[in-house]
Motif scaffolding. Structure first.
Motif, short mmCIF file in Angstrom:
data_model
loop_
_atom_site.label_atom_id
_atom_site.label_comp_id
_atom_site.label_asym_id
_atom_site.label_seq_id
_atom_site.Cartn_x
_atom_site.Cartn_y
_atom_site.Cartn_z
N SER A 218 0.82 -1.21 0.00
CA SER A 218 0.00 0.00 0.00
C SER A 218 0.86 1.26 0.00
O SER A 218 0.54 2.23 -0.67
N LEU A 221 3.72 1.91 -3.72
CA LEU A 221 3.52 2.68 -4.95
C LEU A 221 3.95 4.13 -4.75
O LEU A 221 4.54 4.75 -5.65
N HIS A 222 3.66 4.65 -3.56
CA HIS A 222 4.11 6.01 -3.25
C HIS A 222 5.63 6.10 -3.29
O HIS A 222 6.19 7.04 -3.84
N LEU A 225 6.84 6.11 -6.90
CA LEU A 225 6.69 7.40 -7.56
C LEU A 225 7.69 8.43 -7.00
O LEU A 225 8.13 9.32 -7.72
N SER A 226 8.05 8.27 -5.71
CA SER A 226 9.05 9.17 -5.12
C SER A 226 10.39 9.03 -5.83
O SER A 226 11.11 10.02 -6.06
N ALA A 229 9.98 11.11 -8.76
CA ALA A 229 9.61 12.51 -8.52
C ALA A 229 10.81 13.35 -8.11
O ALA A 229 11.01 14.45 -8.64
N LEU A 235 6.47 11.29 -15.54
CA LEU A 235 5.66 10.16 -15.98
C LEU A 235 4.57 10.65 -16.90
O LEU A 235 3.82 11.57 -16.55
N ILE A 238 0.59 6.10 -16.03
CA ILE A 238 0.72 4.96 -15.11
C ILE A 238 -0.57 4.17 -15.18
O ILE A 238 -1.66 4.73 -15.26
N GLU A 239 -0.41 2.87 -15.21
CA GLU A 239 -1.59 2.01 -15.39
C GLU A 239 -1.37 0.75 -14.56
O GLU A 239 -0.25 0.26 -14.44
N SER A 240 -2.44 0.20 -13.99
CA SER A 240 -2.32 -1.05 -13.24
C SER A 240 -3.03 -2.17 -13.98
O SER A 240 -4.04 -1.95 -14.64
N TYR A 250 -1.50 -6.43 -8.37
CA TYR A 250 -1.36 -5.73 -9.64
C TYR A 250 0.11 -5.55 -10.00
O TYR A 250 0.98 -5.58 -9.15
#
Lengths: 292, 292
Positions: A218, A221-222, A225-226, A229, A235, A238-240, A250
């Motif tokens: 959970s 994913l953050h 992306l960090s 970023a 990006l 983004i797709e799951s 996923y």
């Protein structure tokens, strides 16, 4: 049109001839040998099994979203690289048999691929609300059916190339509801080479397929992306998609506007792996924008 | 089964009778009036237009992924709330007409929904590799077709309820390739109420549809996830879908394991709006796990 001085490629594409994938392929490879396949897995397997040099398959449409079969097959079934991306505007036209040209406003059936019928929903609703719609496996197949039934007052929806190929009368051009509609196609190869950059305005793009560590999804994913970023790696998508190991599992497909060989991208990929992610790069490639 | 002491609900569901959506709906609402619809938009429009009290539609399958039509319709077309979620195991069986029961190993055609055919791909490949496959609009429609053609040696793939309803002989149970397959269904209502919590093990879940600010999309998704991450709000799912304003424009569907009325969730939603995001909550709801 690229790379004139070479042996012609053998290229599998999602057919039949005059499909939108055909247009995308023919525009980029006008002098090569194009081999229509009936399914997306058929195209991908052909290049994976060395039966062809390249494959061209649809990836994403601006209205319908991603083509799940393409993403899932590239993740689960094969190890291929994206060596180029084609962006094609999608225009849908109403076409009838030449024998029915004078009576086209009295059509008693409309034939097309379900996506094309959906893309012309408003036109059909306001203009032909009581005319039954019939689904075909492609827009080109609909055009072929109409060409083979001159006695029936029916129409197909498809592109201008299909009208030309099957000698149909294009009676209502551009009946699609949204004018900005485009489809993205991937050019796939077994080798991680790269089709040349034709337009220097277009940045290189890299597609990664990322599986998060199983124990801490959970927040992971953050974290992922960090990693991009703080490096200011942009990006564009983004797709799951399901891992197929159970509901709620996923993998993620991420498009990054950078070259995988830059130090920033190398660092990002190393960090992702250190975080426990599984990272599969489909390679870096350039965009080819086509007109119809 | 819930809330016995009330007027029966009128519930639209994706039919026909004996479809998987029917099983999900009947299990949760055994005493209510179930009204089969032929399409997902038909179910959603029925509740939006007050023709029924509730609608039940498929949302996501563990193998095929999300049902784009459900997500897109809820975002673009209507303002409805999710008041419950049903999780149903998916089992596919091979069934033939009673008249052909002795000859089932000589079947000359297999009928089912494309997803069901895909879910039994390996079984069909190894057992009936030369038998043609025929697509139908639902697994129940395939069962109905087989029941109406006793003279043909053909089979349908579908659930046990379809075999019972159409009096077919279930000759090969559980022929699906993956044993963990499930589908999630949404129970939709015009009011943001909530079906009662039946199992206290299940946390409440909230679904948000989030559109990022237009001027700064690439870093914005990371910011959005930060809003949830520092509050330790767990995301069970994130998915992107096209905004239909142009290729590359998406909205995000996020499932959060928390109640939208908690201070943390209220704070998160306020911050998202302050970041320039558009946030649409589909409400908070509980899970109902069903067995077949």
């Amino acid at each position: 049109m690229i790379e004139k001085e070479r042996m012609p490629y053998r290229i599998a594409y999602l057919g039949p001839e005059a499909s939108f994938t055909y247009l995308a392929t023919k525009g980029l490879f006008p002098q090569d040998q194009l081999l229509p396949q009936t399914t997306i897995p058929g195209c991908i397997e052909a290049v994976a099994a060395d039966k062809v040099d390249l494959a061209v398959v649809p990836l994403e449409n601006a209205l319908e979203g991603s083509v799940p079969l393409t993403l899932d097959y590239l993740f689960h079934e094969v190890d291929l690289y994206v060596i180029g991306e084609v962006l094609l505007p999608i225009e849908q036209h109403l076409m009838v048999n030449q024998a029915q040209k004078e009576h086209w406003e009295k059509i008693e059936g409309v034939y097309s691929h379900p996506h094309a019928l959906a893309q012309c929903h408003k036109y059909l609703y306001y203009r032909f609300s009581h005319v039954p719609l019939h689904q075909t496996s492609s827009t080109a197949a609909a055009a072929k059916y109409v060409s083979e039934h001159p006695e029936q007052c029916i129409a197909a929806i498809g592109n201008a190339s299909a009208a030309a190929k099957y000698n149909l009368a294009l009676v209502q051009p551009a009946i699609h509801d949204f004018q900005f509609n485009h489809t993205r196609f991937f050019v796939l190869s077994k080798q991680n080479h790269r089709l040349p950059q034709l337009n220097t305005d277009h940045q290189p793009k890299t597609t990664l397929m990322i599986t998060l560590p199983k124990d801490n999804r959970s927040g992971a994913l953050h974290q992922v992306l960090s990693v991009f970023a703080w490096r200011q790696l942009n990006l564009s998508k983004i797709e799951s998609r399901p891992l197929k190991t159970g509901l709620g599992d996923y993998f993620f497909i991420v498009d990054i506007l950078s070259d995988e060989h830059t130090p920033m991208m190398q660092g990002a990929m190393e960090e992702l792996q250190a975080l426990g992610c599984n990272v599969k790069s489909l390679g870096t490639y350039y965009l080819y924008k086509q007109s119809l």
